[in-house]
Write an enzyme that holds these catalytic residues in place. Structure first.
Site, short mmCIF file in Angstrom:
data_model
loop_
_atom_site.label_atom_id
_atom_site.label_comp_id
_atom_site.label_asym_id
_atom_site.label_seq_id
_atom_site.Cartn_x
_atom_site.Cartn_y
_atom_site.Cartn_z
N ASP A 1 0.86 -1.17 0.00
CA ASP A 1 0.00 0.00 0.00
C ASP A 1 0.91 1.23 0.00
OD1 ASP A 1 -2.26 1.66 0.27
OD2 ASP A 1 -2.11 1.61 2.45
N ASP B 1 -0.12 5.16 1.11
CA ASP B 1 -0.35 6.06 2.25
C ASP B 1 -0.39 5.27 3.55
OD1 ASP B 1 -1.15 8.92 1.09
OD2 ASP B 1 -2.01 7.38 -0.22
N ASP C 1 -2.04 -0.61 5.63
CA ASP C 1 -2.46 -0.06 6.92
C ASP C 1 -3.94 0.22 7.01
OD1 ASP C 1 -2.37 2.26 5.11
OD2 ASP C 1 -2.67 3.43 6.94
#
Length: 354
Positions: free
Chosen positions: A106, A108, A296
Site C-alpha cells: 500500500d 499512504d 495499513d
C-alpha cells in the site's frame, strides 16, 4: 451461461493472463480488452445504495476512532495473535524457502506517513531506495486508492507494477520499449469514467464551503477527505455526499482512514487486484509462490482475506494500535516497513549471492 478460461497476452509486458469469465452470447471483453457496459452492469452488486449511506456518520466515526489507552492484557493478547513481522522475520523467511516471493505494498500510511494534505504524502528517498532494492529480486507492486498517475509521481520507479484506484487501474513495466514506459493491464471499470468525473465536479461544488474538506479525483473513484474537517461539521459533509451519491445507483460509498470514497458498484477491490497480478505473473494456481502484502487501511483487508483464503503468503498490517484484521503480522509505522524491505533484500543477497 458457462464459465470458460480466457487467455489475454500482452506482447509488450510479456504477461499472460488466464481469466475465468462468464460466456454469454456476446463477448465479455471488447477489442481493446475492457469490459463492455452491458456486462459491467451485470456485475453490479445486489445491495442497495441507500441502505449503505443511511448510517454514514456512524461509519465516518468508526473509520476515525479516538485511540484510547487499551487494557494491557487485551493489547498483549492481540500482539500474540499478530506479532511483529520484524521479530518473526527469520520464521517468515523459512516459510518462503523454495517459493517465489511477490511483494505488494500500500502507499499512504505504509510507504509514506499519513498527512493532512494528501498531495504532500511524499515518501523519503531512503524508502524509495528500499523499495527499489526489493524490486531487484522480487516482483513488486504498489496497490493504492490513489489514481495511478499521482501514485507513479510519488514513487517514480518504472520497474514496479502499479494498481491505482483500489486496483481498478493496473499497469506494469513494458518490455522491449523505452525504459519508464508502462503498459495497461487491467481497467475493469472504464465505462464509469464519465460518471466519476460528474460526481467529482458535483462534490467539489457541494463541499467547498466546508473548511478542511478536500475532494480528490482518483480517476476510477472519488475521495472525500475529512482529516482536516472539525467533527462538528461531519454531519454537514456527510449530508452533502449523500445528496450527490443518491443520484447514482451504480456507485457505492466506502470508508478508509478519515476518507469517504465513491467507487463503481462492481465486484473489484484490492484483493481482486492482488489475484489479477498473481495470475498475470503466472502464479494463479501455483504452490510455489509466497505473496507478501503490507498495508495499513481497512481497504487492505480485502487483500489480507485473499491471502488467508489461498493459504499462501502473509498479510502485514501497519498499525500502532490493535484492530480487527485478517493480517497475520504487524508493523507499527512506515519506518518499520522500510526496515523489513531492507532486510528482505539483504536476506536474498545472502541466500542467492550469484
Amino acid at each position: 451461461m458457462t464459465n470458460q478460461r480466457m487467455v489475454i497476452s500482452d506482447a509488450n509486458s510479456g504477461l499472460t493472463t488466464k481469466t475465468a469469465i462468464p460466456r454469454p452470447e456476446s463477448a465479455l471483453f471488447s477489442q481493446n480488452g475492457y469490459l463492455t457496459k452491458r456486462m459491467l452492469l451485470k456485475k453490479l452488486e445486489s445491495f442497495s445504495n441507500g441502505a449503505k449511506i443511511n448510517n454514514l456518520i456512524d461509519a465516518m466515526r468508526a473509520s476515525s476512532p479516538t485511540h484510547r489507552a487499551m487494557d494491557t492484557d487485551d493489547h498483549n493478547s492481540w500482539s500474540l495473535r499478530h506479532p511483529s513481522a520484524l521479530s518473526m522475520f527469520d520464521e517468515i523467511m523459512k516459510a518462503s524457502i523454495g517459493k517465489q516471493i511477490v511483494v505488494f505494498l500500500d502507499y499512504d500510511g505504509t510507504l509514506s506517513p499519513i498527512v493532512d494534505d494528501p498531495d504532500r504524502a511524499f515518501m523519503t528517498n531512503e524508502m524509495r531506495e528500499a523499495v527499489r532494492g526489493v524490486a531487484k529480486f522480487f516482483p513488486t507492486a504498489i496497490v493504492s486508492g490513489r489514481c495511478l498517475a499521482k501514485l507513479y509521481k510519488f514513487v517514480r520507479l518504472s520497474e514496479l507494477y502499479y494498481a491505482g484506484s483500489h486496483g481498478m487501474d493496473i499497469k506494469g513495466p513494458s518490455k522491449g520499449q523505452k525504459k519508464g514506459n508502462q503498459t495497461v493491464l487491467c481497467q475493469p471499470a472504464i465505462e464509469f469514467l464519465p460518471m466519476i468525473d460528474e460526481v467529482h465536479k458535483s462534490l467539489v461544488e457541494k463541499v467547498k464551503y466546508i473548511p478542511g474538506a478536500l475532494v480528490e479525483n482518483n480517476k476510477f473513484c472519488v475521495s472525500v477527505h475529512y482529516r482536516s474537517v472539525e467533527e462538528k461539521r461531519w454531519v454537514e459533509l456527510g449530508d452533502q455526499v449523500k445528496v450527490v451519491i443518491k443520484e447514482y445507483q451504480h456507485l457505492r460509498l466506502c470508508h478508509g482512514r478519515k476518507v469517504m470514497e465513491i467507487r463503481p458498484l462492481i465486484k473489484w477491490d484490492k484483493g481482486n487486484a492482488l489475484e489479477f497480478l498473481l495470475e498475470s505473473l503466472g502464479y494463479a494456481e501455483s504452490d510455489d509462490v509466497f505473496p507478501v502484502y503490507i498495508g495499513d487501511d481497512r481497504t487492505d483487508e480485502d487483500a489480507f482475506k485473499v491471502l488467508r483464503n489461498r493459504g499462501q503468503g502473509i498479510g502485514i498490517l501497519v498499525s500502532k494500535v490493535p484492530k480487527e484484521t485478517k493480517a497475520s503480522y504487524t508493523l507499527q509505522e512506515p519506518s518499520e516497513v522500510m526496515q523489513l524491505l531492507k532486510r528482505l533484500a539483504e536476506w536474498h543477497k545472502r541466500s542467492c549471492p550469484y
